[in-house]
Design an enzyme around this catalytic site. Structure first.
Site, PDB file in Angstrom:
ATOM      1  N   THR A 502       1.119  -1.434  -0.244  1.00 44.30           N
ATOM      2  CA  THR A 502       0.237   0.343   0.148  1.00 44.30           C
ATOM      3  C   THR A 502       1.015   1.233  -0.084  1.00 44.30           C
ATOM      4  O   THR A 502       1.953   1.332   0.949  1.00 44.30           O
ATOM      5  CB  THR A 502      -1.165   0.266   0.667  1.00 44.30           C
ATOM      6  OG1 THR A 502      -0.138   0.488   2.158  1.00 44.30           O
ATOM      7  CG2 THR A 502      -1.726  -1.343   1.031  1.00 44.30           C
ATOM      8  N   CYS A 503       0.091   2.497  -0.615  1.00 46.19           N
ATOM      9  CA  CYS A 503       0.271   4.378  -0.494  1.00 46.19           C
ATOM     10  C   CYS A 503       0.331   3.978   0.987  1.00 46.19           C
ATOM     11  O   CYS A 503       0.846   5.466   0.934  1.00 46.19           O
ATOM     12  CB  CYS A 503       0.408   3.984  -1.431  1.00 46.19           C
ATOM     13  SG  CYS A 503      -1.355   5.084  -2.026  1.00 46.19           S
ATOM     14  N   ASP A 504       0.582   3.612   1.957  1.00 43.56           N
ATOM     15  CA  ASP A 504      -0.051   4.145   3.481  1.00 43.56           C
ATOM     16  C   ASP A 504       1.283   3.999   4.265  1.00 43.56           C
ATOM     17  O   ASP A 504       1.921   2.956   4.166  1.00 43.56           O
ATOM     18  CB  ASP A 504      -0.380   3.731   3.907  1.00 43.56           C
ATOM     19  CG  ASP A 504      -1.354   4.355   5.177  1.00 43.56           C
ATOM     20  OD1 ASP A 504      -0.304   4.921   5.906  1.00 43.56           O
ATOM     21  OD2 ASP A 504      -2.721   4.926   5.277  1.00 43.56           O
ATOM     22  N   ASN A 552      -6.194   0.494  -0.355  1.00 43.49           N
ATOM     23  CA  ASN A 552      -5.468   0.696  -1.857  1.00 43.49           C
ATOM     24  C   ASN A 552      -6.188  -0.307  -2.592  1.00 43.49           C
ATOM     25  O   ASN A 552      -5.308  -1.067  -3.920  1.00 43.49           O
ATOM     26  CB  ASN A 552      -3.884   0.064  -1.219  1.00 43.49           C
ATOM     27  CG  ASN A 552      -3.146   1.451  -0.658  1.00 43.49           C
ATOM     28  OD1 ASN A 552      -1.997   2.366  -1.479  1.00 43.49           O
ATOM     29  ND2 ASN A 552      -3.876   2.930  -2.398  1.00 43.49           N
TER      30      ASN A 552
END
Length: 636
Positions: A502-504, A552
């Site tokens: 994820t882009c977290d 995501n």
């Protein structure tokens, strides 16, 4: 066990990751350094986890993948029931035990079907906390001696469904958890010919501990305070339904780590049970709720990731305490019920994911060039003069020279290439200082150097979503055993943490078990390009598979159920494909056909403008269609 050239053995690997503590009796390490699974708790019936993964990949089932061992599920059921059978025999208890499994713990179809079938010989039942879970439980439970505990908020439809189901031979007990449910049960009963089975959930004054400690006590979300219980009894009596009150329920939180908390709650609940019988309720069942913990870190301590008691200790205390309360008042001993979910489902599920690559700090020493700026030359000098005696002083110098370089860059006096050199040399200083610091007593290590190891750690990029597959690690800091499932006979030479797809920034695994403590870095092996590096997350079969989200738009993973055969071989009972990109999009109300249609239109416009050829446009559309049919994770 086999040794490596460095003298490191698979036994050393097992000890490092605590497999001998948290893994018994289901997980062990082979001489080849692979994790082996002992689904029936015996070394003689074991399977190699790496071999299973290879066979799944041969069947085009890619990672990440959840592997569920049905034999472990059945063995956990057996151990729980055997513990209560032993306790009942030891104390001469005149009642019996009937366990139920809370559906909320893991609602997966094949797991529940297997659980009901395996639990049939003990008349094991289910607990439902919503109308949807009630429907699942009613469809699965066909044993007239198995119980169905109905918890959660209850509207008229929920109550009617549970009462009418008695005519199907089911045994649903409606547990009153809110005062207004008494009135609704009475109203619904007036319109039906079948009388309900009723229970009451009590709010105990006993205080729990740990992360779920606030879920009990006088301010708990569910349950009736003592004045509300008295009022409920009076209302049921006035409606001629007191004869239907057969169960007392309480719950003191999930993952009870300290057995003393349970003992206090049992004593209080036992007295409430006695008093309800003296008020005229027939009773017959006492439900001690969930909370039976498991030892995630193997420390056997009263900490959030462990328990200071065994399964047999738990059963003994439940049986002995309730017997003492009831016998002293000459009250008939109740059937004892537990709602153990974590202790039943956790061990049977193993999440396997692969590492896609690694990232580390840029600590290569750059080549010396002519006319280097003063800040870069200062850092070279600092690196060359590191000794065991000046670690803190030299690190302070390195940080000061790095800051000088950044200041010069901001003002335009330092080139991008020279700034890169300054950063590389600073990290090179950090690596050399951290290496020398290992020769110092940790207690003597200056505070300024203690964080160096964390800063230098490698990041291992994991093919999974934390929010989908291990949400409790992010939400409540839950610890799970996480370790490589192979190469345990090799000494791990790196320290690292995992970052997910994820882009977290929260999508990471950076807390690991450490013999009763927590460490922020895990010992890991060197990642080798084009060679699989397989990681397992263990004891995650409770809650993780049902509480994950679509952050995501990463969907469910592939999963498989495995059974041992009579000859020691294994076979796959059920293979469940993970969510495809199309299915995940549809869950968010996006129409995949509409998306493709829009992109086709964009392709036509681009072709008219000469920006793309017809062959290129067709290749793009074909690629998108293929992508929709694939799972949401990285394909090997």
């Amino acid at each position: 066990m086999n040794s490596t050239a460095e003298g490191w053995t698979a036994t050393d690997g097992a000890t490092l990751y605590g497999v001998e503590q948290w893994g018994k009796p289901y997980f062990n390490v082979s001489a080849q350094g692979n994790i082996i699974v002992q689904p029936r708790g015996s070394f003689h019936d074991s399977v190699d986890l790496v071999e299973i993964v290879k066979e799944l990949q041969d069947r085009s089932l890619s990672l990440p993948c959840i592997i569920r061992f049905d034999d472990i599920l059945e063995d956990c059921l057996k151990r729980l029931n055997t513990a209560f059978e032993n306790a009942i025999s030891q104390y001469g208890y005149g009642g019996c035990y009937r366990g139920v499994f809370p559906v909320k713990c893991n609602q997966q179809r094949y797991l529940l079907e297997q659980l009901v079938e395996s639990g049939r010989r003990w008349h094991f039942g289910l607990e439902a906390g919503s109308k949807a879970e009630l429907l699942i439980a009613l469809s699965l439970l066909d044993d007239p001696d198995a119980l169905l505990i109905c918890n959660g908020y209850k509207d008229r439809s929920y109550i009617e469904t549970a009462i009418l189901a008695r005519q199907l031979g089911r045994n649903p007990i409606l547990v009153i958890e809110q005062p207004d449910e008494v009135r609704r049960i009475i109203e619904v009963n007036h319109n039906l010919d079948t009388a309900p089975l009723i229970g009451i959930r009590a709010k105990l004054s006993t205080h729990s501990i740990g992360r779920w400690g606030s879920s009990v006590g006088e301010r708990a979300k569910f349950g009736l305070a003592i004045p509300d219980i008295i009022a409920a009894v009076e209302m049921l009596k006035a409606a001629d339904l007191l004869g239907s009150l057969c169960l007392l329920h309480f719950h003191i939180g999930s993952q009870i780590s300290d057995i003393a908390v349970l003992k206090d709650a049992l004593q209080e609940a036992g007295q409430i049970y006695v008093q309800l019988t003296e008020l005229g309720a027939p009773m017959g069942y006492l439900d001690v709720g969930g909370g039976l913990g498991i030892d995630y870190d193997g420390s056997r301590t009263a900490t959030a990731a462990s328990t200071n008691y065994s399964l047999q200790n738990y059963a003994n205390d439940v049986v002995a305490t309730i017997q003492e309360c009831c016998s002293s008042h000459s009250i008939q001993l109740p059937t004892l019920i537990t709602e153990s979910g974590r202790a039943i489902a956790s061990h049977c599920s193993v999440l396997i994911f692969n590492v896609l690559g690694t990232g580390s700090v840029p600590a290569e020493i750059p080549e010396l060039t002519e006319n280097e700026p003063l800040t870069v030359r200062n850092l070279r000098y600092t690196l060359a003069n590191i000794t065991l005696e000046n670690l803190q002083e030299i690190w302070n110098d390195a940080l000061k020279f790095k800051e000088d370089a950044l200041y010069a860059f901001r003002l335009g006096y330092l080139s991008l290439e020279d700034r890169a050199k300054a950063e590389q040399l600073t990290w090179a200083c950090a690596e050399r200082i951290a290496s020398l610091a290992t020769y110092l007593n940790p207690a003597d290590l200056p505070d300024g150097l203690k964080s160096l190891q964390l800063s230098l750690a490698n990041t291992y990029y994991a093919n999974l979503s934390i929010f989908r597959s291990a949400p409790d690690t992010w939400a409540i800091g839950q610890l799970f055993p996480i370790l490589p499932i192979h190469r345990l006979n090799e000494r791990p030479m790196y320290l690292g943490r995992f970052a997910d797809l994820t882009c977290d920034s929260d999508g990471k695994l950076a807390r690991f078990i450490d013999k009763g403590h927590v460490k922020t870095l895990l010992e890991l092996h060197k990642y080798k390009e084009n060679e699989p590096y397989l990681i397992g997350l263990f004891l995650g079969g409770a809650y993780q598979e049902v509480m994950g989200n679509f952050h995501n738009l990463f969907g469910t993973t592939n999963s498989v159920h495995i059974r041992l055969g009579s000859n020691g071989n294994y076979h796959f009972d059920n293979i469940v494909k993970g969510s495809t990109n199309a299915e995940t999009l549809q869950a968010m109300e996006h129409d995949p056909d509409l998306l493709i249609g829009r992109l086709k239109l964009a392709s036509e416009i681009a072709m008219k403008k000469g920006n793309i050829t017809i062959n290129e446009a067709q290749a793009l559309i074909n690629h998108l269609k293929t992508s929709l049919s694939e799972i949401t994770y990285h394909l090997q």
